[in-house]
Structures are given as structure tokens and as C-alpha cells.
Design a protein around this motif. Sequence first.
Motif, mmCIF file in Angstrom:
data_model
loop_
_atom_site.group_PDB
_atom_site.id
_atom_site.type_symbol
_atom_site.label_atom_id
_atom_site.label_comp_id
_atom_site.label_asym_id
_atom_site.label_seq_id
_atom_site.Cartn_x
_atom_site.Cartn_y
_atom_site.Cartn_z
ATOM 1 N N ARG A 25 -6.700 0.291 -44.113
ATOM 2 C CA ARG A 25 -6.071 0.345 -42.798
ATOM 3 C C ARG A 25 -6.432 -0.896 -41.977
ATOM 4 N NH1 ARG A 25 -8.369 4.522 -41.153
ATOM 5 N NH2 ARG A 25 -6.916 6.036 -42.043
ATOM 6 N N THR A 26 -7.697 -1.293 -42.041
ATOM 7 C CA THR A 26 -8.126 -2.483 -41.308
ATOM 8 C C THR A 26 -7.421 -3.733 -41.815
ATOM 9 O OG1 THR A 26 -10.304 -1.473 -40.960
ATOM 10 C CG2 THR A 26 -10.124 -3.854 -40.652
ATOM 11 N N LEU A 27 -7.332 -3.861 -43.145
ATOM 12 C CA LEU A 27 -6.637 -5.020 -43.720
ATOM 13 C C LEU A 27 -5.162 -5.022 -43.346
ATOM 14 C CD1 LEU A 27 -8.234 -5.258 -47.284
ATOM 15 C CD2 LEU A 27 -8.528 -6.854 -45.365
ATOM 16 N N ALA A 28 -4.575 -3.834 -43.249
ATOM 17 C CA ALA A 28 -3.164 -3.757 -42.872
ATOM 18 C C ALA A 28 -2.957 -4.272 -41.450
ATOM 19 C CB ALA A 28 -2.661 -2.309 -42.993
ATOM 20 N N PHE A 29 -3.870 -3.912 -40.551
ATOM 21 C CA PHE A 29 -3.757 -4.410 -39.184
ATOM 22 C C PHE A 29 -4.040 -5.913 -39.103
ATOM 23 C CE2 PHE A 29 -4.349 0.112 -37.932
ATOM 24 C CZ PHE A 29 -3.263 0.217 -37.087
ATOM 25 N N LEU A 30 -4.938 -6.390 -39.957
ATOM 26 C CA LEU A 30 -5.280 -7.816 -39.955
ATOM 27 C C LEU A 30 -4.300 -8.665 -40.746
ATOM 28 C CD1 LEU A 30 -9.162 -7.718 -40.451
ATOM 29 C CD2 LEU A 30 -7.925 -8.385 -38.389
ATOM 30 N N ALA A 31 -3.437 -8.027 -41.528
ATOM 31 C CA ALA A 31 -2.549 -8.773 -42.421
ATOM 32 C C ALA A 31 -1.696 -9.822 -41.712
ATOM 33 C CB ALA A 31 -1.664 -7.792 -43.203
ATOM 34 N N PHE A 48 -2.814 -17.247 -40.638
ATOM 35 C CA PHE A 48 -3.928 -18.185 -40.801
ATOM 36 C C PHE A 48 -3.836 -18.923 -42.126
ATOM 37 C CE2 PHE A 48 -8.188 -19.107 -42.399
ATOM 38 C CZ PHE A 48 -8.702 -19.870 -41.365
ATOM 39 N N ALA A 49 -3.510 -18.196 -43.198
ATOM 40 C CA ALA A 49 -3.443 -18.830 -44.517
ATOM 41 C C ALA A 49 -2.274 -19.799 -44.622
ATOM 42 C CB ALA A 49 -3.336 -17.751 -45.599
ATOM 43 N N VAL A 50 -1.112 -19.397 -44.076
ATOM 44 C CA VAL A 50 0.100 -20.209 -44.243
ATOM 45 C C VAL A 50 0.117 -21.402 -43.299
ATOM 46 C CG1 VAL A 50 2.623 -20.187 -44.019
ATOM 47 C CG2 VAL A 50 1.434 -18.282 -45.118
ATOM 48 N N PHE A 51 -0.310 -21.195 -42.044
ATOM 49 C CA PHE A 51 -0.147 -22.236 -41.033
ATOM 50 C C PHE A 51 -1.425 -23.017 -40.731
ATOM 51 C CE2 PHE A 51 3.165 -19.072 -40.044
ATOM 52 C CZ PHE A 51 4.274 -19.878 -40.214
ATOM 53 N N PHE A 52 -2.568 -22.610 -41.281
ATOM 54 C CA PHE A 52 -3.798 -23.357 -41.017
ATOM 55 C C PHE A 52 -4.550 -23.699 -42.294
ATOM 56 C CE2 PHE A 52 -8.343 -23.679 -40.104
ATOM 57 C CZ PHE A 52 -8.334 -24.671 -39.141
ATOM 58 N N ALA A 53 -4.932 -22.690 -43.061
ATOM 59 C CA ALA A 53 -5.776 -22.939 -44.231
ATOM 60 C C ALA A 53 -5.064 -23.802 -45.268
ATOM 61 C CB ALA A 53 -6.220 -21.612 -44.847
ATOM 62 N N TYR A 54 -3.831 -23.398 -45.649
ATOM 63 C CA TYR A 54 -3.118 -24.184 -46.661
ATOM 64 C C TYR A 54 -2.814 -25.608 -46.196
ATOM 65 C CZ TYR A 54 0.637 -25.961 -49.552
ATOM 66 O OH TYR A 54 1.412 -26.774 -50.348
#
Length: 318
Positions: A22-28, A34-40
Motif C-alpha cells: 500500500r505504501t509503495l502504491a502511494f509512493l509510485a 523521480f526515476a524518469v525525470f531525475f535519476a535517469y
Amino acid sequence: MALLSTVGPKALRHKRRRDRIRTLAFLAPWLIGFAVFFAYPLLATLYFSFTKYDGFTEPTFTGLKNWSYVLDKYPFFWPGLRNTLWLIVVMVSLRVIFGLGIGLLVTKIKTGVGFFRTVLYLPYLAPPVAATMAFAFLLNPGTGPVNHLLGNLGLPQPGWFTDPSWSKPALTMLAVWGIGDLMVIFMAALLDVPREQYEAAKLDGAGPWQQFRYITFPNITPIVLFAAVTGVIQTTQYYTQAIVASKVASGKIGSPGEPFEPGYPHGSTWTLPQMIYNLGFQRFDTGSACVVAVILFAISMAFTALLLRRKSGFLQED
């Protein structure tokens, strides 16, 4: 009892697993963004800085060749770095100081506060290109009204955007002119300071400076820190105003095909974001442009970390 002891831990583990999902779903949404627009992009920029890449062909790993070229052979890097650091230190500091000062003045006005707030906020809404061109014409050393007024008053008439020693101060004046955003932020913070603290300070005989130092500033330190950090981030992306001012001052604003001296006059308005554009989109040297981008990111993080330190003067010790 044995059955309960067996089922209990399993049910507890199952509940914990559901909570994590549930927590991961809210953080998804945040994690994906973050992964698409910053980390990558950050990791890709770091990788391309070690490759020969023009944006079209397959990148080829070249080690530290791009770093050596930018730091040792590219003639515009060190002047651009000095100019960018100058703008970060001076421009951000003055914008925060003047934004806070004007916010304090507007909060003290008893009548017509809406009018003054609107008038002072309007310059921030001006398009950057139009505002920069207007400033360049106003500060024209030969025909501008500012130098004409200074001459009538018997004061020195600087060259502004045509003088290397005055070009960055002129850009700083332009940035300070459009501080309506900071004014509004500081006004909101100042109006949120408890009035009871000021009343108690007045009863103790505290003057305006003591009230600001011991009541106002401690209450708005998070906002000052926010303004400083966001100002650093914005200034590390400083591009439009600097290049438009240099083109207008050099007379090449309407001639896209003519040769243009970067950072006119004499490289004094050359910044690292302009360097990224020059290397990546004019010379198609994406690898070297990524080197400058990584350096710019490191500078931004270094200044942000410095401002976030508890002993930096913005946050107080507990």
C-alpha cells in the motif's frame, strides 16, 4: 494454542506485506517521476560525459577525454564558471535582501497596500526577453535615458552592457527589478509572525532592529532558506537574460547569421548554461556538454548543501 501461535505470526507478516504494498502504491507516482525525470537523466548525463557522442550516432566510450578538453582546452569554461559563481553569490544575495526589504515595507503600509503590491509584482510577469531588451535600451551608454539622467546629475555614466566591469551588475539590476515573486513569499511569511511577540518586545523596550533580529528573522528563517536555495537553482540555469543582453549590446540581435562573440562584452556575460548550448547544440559535442552539465549540477548541490547546514546562519541550533 499451537495453531494460534502458528497463525499469528503469518497473519502479522501478511499484514506487514500489505502495508508495504500500500505504501509503495502511494509512493509510485513520485518514484516513477523521480526515476524518469531525475535519476535517469542524471545517470545518462554522467555516462555521456565519458563518451564521444553527437546526439545522432552511437556513443563511444572515451574515458576522461571530454573532461580534459573542457577543463584544459575549452577557452570559455573558466570565464563562464567565474561568471556563474559571481551571479550565484551576488545576484541571489541581493534578490533575497531586496525581496525581504520590500516585503517588510509593503506589510507596514496602511492604505493602498493592494496597489503597491500589484505595482511591485508586475515586473516579475514581464517576459524575460522583452524585459532584458528594455533594460538594454534604457542602459544604452549613448542614447539611454539612465546615463542621460546620470550625466545631468554630474555622476559617472557607466557602459553597462558594453563594459565588462558593469555587465554583470546590470544583469543583477534586472534580476532585482523583477523580485515580485520573493516579495509575495516574504509578505506571506511576515504576516504569519505572531503579533503577540512584537507587543511583548515593545513592552520590553525593543526597537525596530531588535524586533527584526530576535522576532522577525527567527520566524522566517525557513522562508529565507527556501528563497536562497531556489535562487541558487534558478541562477545555475541563467541563460536567456545573459545571451539577450549580450546580443542587444553587440548589435547582433536581429542578425542570426552574423558571427557573434559569446558573452559580449569580452566574455563577461558568458555562463555555464550558454556553454552547454554551445557545445551540445551548436558544435554537436554532447559528451563535452554533459561534462559542463555535471559540473553545474555539482555546483548547485554544493551551494544547496552549504545553505542547508545548520551552522550556515540560516537555521538555528536547537
